[in-house]
Design an enzyme around this catalytic site. Structure first.
Site, PDB file in Angstrom:
ATOM      1  N   ASP A   1       7.271  -5.214   1.318  1.00  0.00           N
ATOM      2  CA  ASP A   1       6.754  -3.878   1.631  1.00  0.00           C
ATOM      3  C   ASP A   1       7.353  -3.397   2.946  1.00  0.00           C
ATOM      4  O   ASP A   1       7.505  -4.169   3.902  1.00  0.00           O
ATOM      5  CB  ASP A   1       5.224  -3.919   1.721  1.00  0.00           C
ATOM      6  CG  ASP A   1       4.612  -2.541   1.613  1.00  0.00           C
ATOM      7  OD1 ASP A   1       4.006  -2.244   0.559  1.00  0.00           O
ATOM      8  OD2 ASP A   1       4.733  -1.753   2.579  1.00  0.00           O
ATOM      9  N   ILE A   2       7.672  -2.111   3.003  1.00  0.00           N
ATOM     10  CA  ILE A   2       8.311  -1.543   4.197  1.00  0.00           C
ATOM     11  C   ILE A   2       7.328  -1.451   5.368  1.00  0.00           C
ATOM     12  O   ILE A   2       7.744  -1.388   6.524  1.00  0.00           O
ATOM     13  CB  ILE A   2       8.909  -0.154   3.867  1.00  0.00           C
ATOM     14  CG1 ILE A   2      10.017   0.217   4.833  1.00  0.00           C
ATOM     15  CG2 ILE A   2       7.832   0.924   3.820  1.00  0.00           C
ATOM     16  CD1 ILE A   2      10.836   1.416   4.386  1.00  0.00           C
TER      17      ILE A   2
ATOM     18  N   ASN B   1      -3.729  -0.860  -6.364  1.00  0.00           N
ATOM     19  CA  ASN B   1      -4.366   0.427  -6.123  1.00  0.00           C
ATOM     20  C   ASN B   1      -4.054   1.355  -7.300  1.00  0.00           C
ATOM     21  O   ASN B   1      -2.909   1.410  -7.761  1.00  0.00           O
ATOM     22  CB  ASN B   1      -3.844   1.035  -4.819  1.00  0.00           C
ATOM     23  CG  ASN B   1      -4.196   0.185  -3.619  1.00  0.00           C
ATOM     24  OD1 ASN B   1      -5.259  -0.427  -3.576  1.00  0.00           O
ATOM     25  ND2 ASN B   1      -3.298   0.120  -2.643  1.00  0.00           N
TER      26      ASN B   1
ATOM     27  N   GLY C   1      -6.327   4.668  -3.753  1.00  0.00           N
ATOM     28  CA  GLY C   1      -5.373   4.501  -2.653  1.00  0.00           C
ATOM     29  C   GLY C   1      -3.936   4.343  -3.103  1.00  0.00           C
ATOM     30  O   GLY C   1      -3.083   3.920  -2.328  1.00  0.00           O
ATOM     31  N   GLN C   2      -3.644   4.698  -4.364  1.00  0.00           N
ATOM     32  CA  GLN C   2      -2.265   4.579  -4.855  1.00  0.00           C
ATOM     33  C   GLN C   2      -1.425   5.717  -4.302  1.00  0.00           C
ATOM     34  O   GLN C   2      -1.792   6.892  -4.448  1.00  0.00           O
ATOM     35  CB  GLN C   2      -2.255   4.609  -6.392  1.00  0.00           C
ATOM     36  CG  GLN C   2      -0.857   4.392  -6.986  1.00  0.00           C
ATOM     37  CD  GLN C   2      -0.870   4.290  -8.513  1.00  0.00           C
ATOM     38  OE1 GLN C   2      -1.900   4.500  -9.161  1.00  0.00           O
ATOM     39  NE2 GLN C   2       0.269   3.949  -9.084  1.00  0.00           N
TER      40      GLN C   2
ATOM     41  N   HIS D   1       2.293  -1.192  -9.409  1.00  0.00           N
ATOM     42  CA  HIS D   1       2.761  -2.311  -8.589  1.00  0.00           C
ATOM     43  C   HIS D   1       1.576  -3.168  -8.184  1.00  0.00           C
ATOM     44  O   HIS D   1       0.453  -2.688  -8.073  1.00  0.00           O
ATOM     45  CB  HIS D   1       3.506  -1.821  -7.343  1.00  0.00           C
ATOM     46  CG  HIS D   1       2.784  -0.765  -6.563  1.00  0.00           C
ATOM     47  ND1 HIS D   1       2.741   0.555  -6.962  1.00  0.00           N
ATOM     48  CD2 HIS D   1       2.057  -0.830  -5.427  1.00  0.00           C
ATOM     49  CE1 HIS D   1       2.034   1.256  -6.097  1.00  0.00           C
ATOM     50  NE2 HIS D   1       1.591   0.438  -5.149  1.00  0.00           N
TER      51      HIS D   1
ATOM     52  N   HIS E   1       0.381  -5.609  -5.092  1.00  0.00           N
ATOM     53  CA  HIS E   1       0.627  -6.086  -3.730  1.00  0.00           C
ATOM     54  C   HIS E   1       0.259  -7.574  -3.678  1.00  0.00           C
ATOM     55  O   HIS E   1      -0.841  -7.954  -4.115  1.00  0.00           O
ATOM     56  CB  HIS E   1      -0.278  -5.365  -2.724  1.00  0.00           C
ATOM     57  CG  HIS E   1      -0.056  -3.888  -2.608  1.00  0.00           C
ATOM     58  ND1 HIS E   1       0.719  -3.326  -1.615  1.00  0.00           N
ATOM     59  CD2 HIS E   1      -0.524  -2.856  -3.338  1.00  0.00           C
ATOM     60  CE1 HIS E   1       0.711  -2.000  -1.743  1.00  0.00           C
ATOM     61  NE2 HIS E   1      -0.041  -1.683  -2.782  1.00  0.00           N
TER      62      HIS E   1
END
Ligand code: 5GP
Ligand code: ZN
Length: 123
Positions: free
Chosen positions: A41-42, A96, A102-103, A109, A111
């Site tokens: 994740d960035i 999410n 909270g998507q 995806h 997490h």
């Protein structure tokens, strides 16, 4: 008659995770299978924070389970493989879903979060 293929292609052009899968946006891959890709994740929220996506575009987990339940199972298996490869004993998988969930990226995806104790309830 609507050209569904062209619509789908245009939509994928707009999808960040489709572009990462296509190699058009750089990402640090940690695990790849025929139908999934895992990358860091960035903006990590834990010492280990990896995002696992199916290479095919599906909006969210509900859409994926309906369209391709075998791929949903592959996605979960890939997430667990990432946790193992990262040396995590305890970890959290989060998907999410929708705005209230909270998507923020509308390509399903999972997490993989770990490397610190997780708290409950989540925010
Ligand atoms: P969501 O908020 O939809 O559950 O998760 C989307 C995740 O994608 C966020 O954790 C966010 O930090 C991550 N993200 C957003 N843009 C990028 C990007 O360009 N590259 C990578 N590797 N992760 C990204
Ligand atoms: Zn996509």
């Amino acid at each position: 008659m609507v050209d569904e293929g062209a619509h789908y292609a245009a939509w994928m052009d707009d999808c960040l995770f489709c572009r990462i899968v296509a190699g058009e946006v750089p990402a640090t891959a940690v695990l790849e299978t025929d139908r999934t890709l895992a990358f860091r994740d960035i903006a990590p929220v834990a010492p280990v924070h990896v995002v696992v996506v199916p290479k095919d575009h599906h909006r969210d987990i509900g859409a994926l389970v309906s369209a391709d339940p075998a791929l949903a199972a592959e996605l979960l298996a890939a997430a667990c493989d990432v946790a193992r490869a990262e040396g995590l004993v305890g970890y959290r998988l989060v998907t999410n879903t929708g705005a209230d969930g909270g998507q923020t990226v509308d390509h399903v995806h999972v997490h993989v979060l770990g490397g610190r104790p997780m708290t409950w309830p989540p925010g």
